[in-house]
Design an enzyme around this catalytic site. Structure first.
Site, PDB file in Angstrom:
ATOM      1  CG  HIS A 151      -1.638  -1.343   1.422  1.00 23.62           C
ATOM      2  ND1 HIS A 151      -3.038  -1.292   0.853  1.00 23.62           N
ATOM      3  CD2 HIS A 151      -1.479  -2.294   2.059  1.00 23.62           C
ATOM      4  CE1 HIS A 151      -3.482  -2.354   1.451  1.00 23.62           C
ATOM      5  NE2 HIS A 151      -2.270  -3.343   1.881  1.00 23.62           N
ATOM      6  CB  SER A 272      11.898  22.407 -14.915  1.00 23.79           C
ATOM      7  OG  SER A 272      11.188  23.484 -15.019  1.00 23.79           O
ATOM      8  CD  GLU A 285       7.433  12.066 -15.129  1.00 24.69           C
ATOM      9  OE1 GLU A 285       8.468  12.527 -15.566  1.00 24.69           O
ATOM     10  OE2 GLU A 285       6.441  12.515 -14.770  1.00 24.69           O
TER      11      GLU A 285
END
Ligand code: ARG
Length: 457
Positions: A151, A272, A285
Site C-alpha cells: 500500500h 524543467s 514516467e
C-alpha cells in the site's frame, strides 16, 4: 478492363488505402512471393525462365525498398498491390502470373504472421537483455537493504536485489508469452486462396518449410480470418508493458527527493523549462504511461474481430496499425528500460536508514510471541499496543521502557526487544524459500542465472 464504370472517390481511397503503413510488410511480402513463385515453378505453372524473370524483378524491388527509392503509385491500395504493379512494370505481363493460386487474403495473413513471428523474437531478445541487466544489478546490490512496501506504506525490510529480481520473474513470464505468440504465428495460411482453397496443386508443406512455418493451416476459412496470433502478441505486449510501467513508477518514486533511493543517469533525465534545479524522470514516467496504449491496441483488435462473420472482411486491415504501434512501443520501452536501469545509482545509506525503521520489525516481534505460545492474532494485538504507545509518545520501539513492555506484552518482559531490533536481525529473519534473507536471495540469484541461460533466445 474493370468491373467499375467510375474511378474511386478520393475520400474512399483515403479510407481504404493501407499502403502508408503496411509498407513495412514489404520484406515479408517479397520473401513470401519468391517462395510462392518457386512453388509455382515446381508445379509447372511457371517455366524456369519465367521464374528467373520474376525473381529478378522481385530482387530489384527489394533493392528499391532497401534503398528507400521504391515509389508508391497513387492507385496502390496496399503494399501487395504496389509490389505487384511494380513487378509488372519491371518484367511485363508475366508479373501478373505471380498471383496464380494466391489471393491477397491468404497473402496478407501470411505476411502478418511472418511479421508477428519476427517481432515476437525481437521482443524475446529484448526481454532477455533486460532480465540479464536485472541479474547484473541484483548481483551488484545483493546485500543492500531497503524498505519493502505494501500500500506504499513501509512494511518490512528487503534487499534491493530481492526487489529487482521480482521484475526478473515477471519478465521471464513475458518471454514465455511472446514465445507462445510466436508458436501461434507458426501456421502457414498461404494456399488458402480467398477463402475456399485454390484450384491448383500447391505444395503447401514445401512453402511452409521454405518460409520457416512449423505447419500449414488445416482450414482455409479459418486461415484467412485468423488473427489470433496478433491478439496473442498484443496480449503478451500489454502484460509486458504493464510490468515496465510498474518499474517506471518505482523509478519515479525512488528518484524523488522524498525517497532519495537512487539518482537517474543524466542521459535519461530532463530539465524543467522554468525551475533550474529540476531533474525530471521523464523516461520512467513515459514507461509508466505506455502500458494503456498497448492495452488499447489489444482491446481495439478484439473489437475489430468480435462479431465478424467469416471469412475475410476488410475490417481485418485494421489489425496492422494496432500491431505496428504496439511493436514499436514495446521494443522502444524495453530498450529504454534496460539503459535506464543500467544508469541508476542507488544510495546505500539512505535506503539502509529507512530499512532500519524499527516499526518494520513489528511482524518479527509478533512472531517471537508466537514462539512463546501466543496465538498469532493475539500477538498481533499485543504488538499493535506497543506500536501505538511508541507512536503516540513520539518514540521508537526500543525507546519503550522495560516496564512499559512488561505492562503491554508481559511475555516479552525478561529480554525486551533489544536483540530483535538490533540492526539487520529483522531482515535476515525471512528465511523461507523465495524470501529476503541473504542466503535465500543468493539462491534466487542462482535460479535466475539458470533461468537466464535456459531462456536464451
Ligand atoms: N490490405 C488488405 C489487408 O490488409 C489486404 C487484403 C485485401 N483483400 C481484399 N480482398 N480486399 O487486409
Amino acid at each position: 478492363m474493370s468491373r467499375f464504370s467510375s474511378p474511386q472517390d478520393p475520400l474512399f481511397q483515403a479510407l481504404n488505402s493501407s499502403v502508408a503503413y503496411d509498407y513495412r510488410l514489404a520484406p515479408y511480402d517479397l520473401e513470401q512471393s519468391s517462395a510462392h513463385a518457386r512453388m509455382l515453378a515446381r508445379a509447372n505453372v511457371l517455366s524456369a525462365e519465367e521464374l528467373a524473370e520474376i525473381e529478378r524483378g522481385l530482387s530489384t524491388i527489394r533493392e528499391e525498398i532497401d534503398s528507400d527509392s521504391f515509389v508508391v503509385a497513387p492507385d496502390d491500395e496496399d503494399i501487395h498491390m504496389a509490389i505487384e504493379r511494380r513487378l509488372i512494370e519491371l518484367v511485363g505481363a508475366l508479373g501478373g502470373k505471380l498471383h496464380t493460386a494466391r489471393s491477397r487474403n491468404d497473402q496478407v495473413a501470411t505476411d502478418v504472421a511472418m511479421f508477428v513471428r519476427a517481432h515476437s523474437l525481437s521482443a524475446i531478445e529484448l526481454v532477455h537483455d533486460l532480465m540479464a541487466t536485472l541479474v547484473d544489478l541484483a548481483e551488484r546490490h545483493h546485500d543492500w537493504a531497503m524498505p519493502g512496501y505494501t500500500h506504499l506504506q513501509r512494511a518490512q525490510p528487503v534487499y534491493l536485489s530481492h526487489h529487482l529480481l521480482a521484475y526478473f520473474w515477471k519478465l521471464r513470464r513475458d518471454a514465455d508469452r511472446f514465445r507462445q505468440a510466436m508458436t501461434a504465428a507458426g501456421e502457414l495460411p498461404l494456399g488458402s486462396g480467398a477463402l475456399a482453397g485454390v484450384t491448383f496443386e500447391t505444395d503447401r508443406e514445401g512453402l511452409a518449410r521454405e518460409l520457416a512455418f512449423a505447419r500449414v493451416s488445416a482450414n482455409s476459412i479459418d486461415a484467412v480470418s485468423n488473427r489470433d496470433f496478433v491478439l496473442d502478441y498484443l496480449a503478451a505486449a500489454a502484460t509486458c508493458a504493464t510490468h515496465l510501467s510498474q518499474l517506471g513508477a518505482e523509478v519515479v518514486l525512488w528518484s524523488s527527493e522524498e525517497f532519495g533511493f537512487c539518482q537517474l543517469p543524466d542521459s535519461f533525465a530532463s530539465g524543467s523549462s522554468i525551475m533550474p534545479q529540476k531533474k525530471n524522470p521523464d523516461a520512467a514516467e513515459l514507461l509508466r504511461a505506455k502500458a494503456p496504449r498497448v492495452l488499447g491496441h489489444l482491446a481495439a483488435l478484439h473489437g475489430v474481430l468480435h462479431g465478424l462473420p467469416l471469412a475475410y472482411n476488410k475490417d481485418l486491415q485494421e489489425d496492422k496499425e494496432h500491431l505496428f504501434d504496439a511493436v514499436d512501443t514495446i521494443e522502444l520501452s524495453l530498450r529504454v528500460a534496460r539503459e535506464l536501469l543500467r544508469g541508476l545509482s542507488f544510495d546505500r545509506e539512505r535506503m539502509a536508514d529507512k530499512a532500519a525503521d524499527e516499526f518494520l520489525a513489528a511482524t518479527d516481534v509478533a512472531d517471537v510471541l508466537v514462539r512463546r505460545g501466543v496465538p498469532f492474532r493475539e500477538a498481533h494485538g499485543l504488538v499493535a499496543s506497543l506500536v501505538r504507545r511508541a507512536v503516540e509518545s513520539g518514540r521508537t520501539l526500543s525507546e519503550l521502557s522495560q516496564a512499559e513492555v512488561a505492562e503491554l506484552a508481559p511475555q516479552l518482559s525478561e529480554d525486551g526487544l533489544g536483540e530483535l531490533l538490533a540492526s539487520g536481525a529483522f531482515i535476515e529473519s525471512k528465511v523461507s524459500e523465495g524470501g529476503t534473507a541473504l542466503a535465500r536471495v543468493e539462491e534466487q540469484l542462482e535460479h535466475a542465472r539458470t533461468a537466464l541461460r535456459e531462456a536464451k533466445p
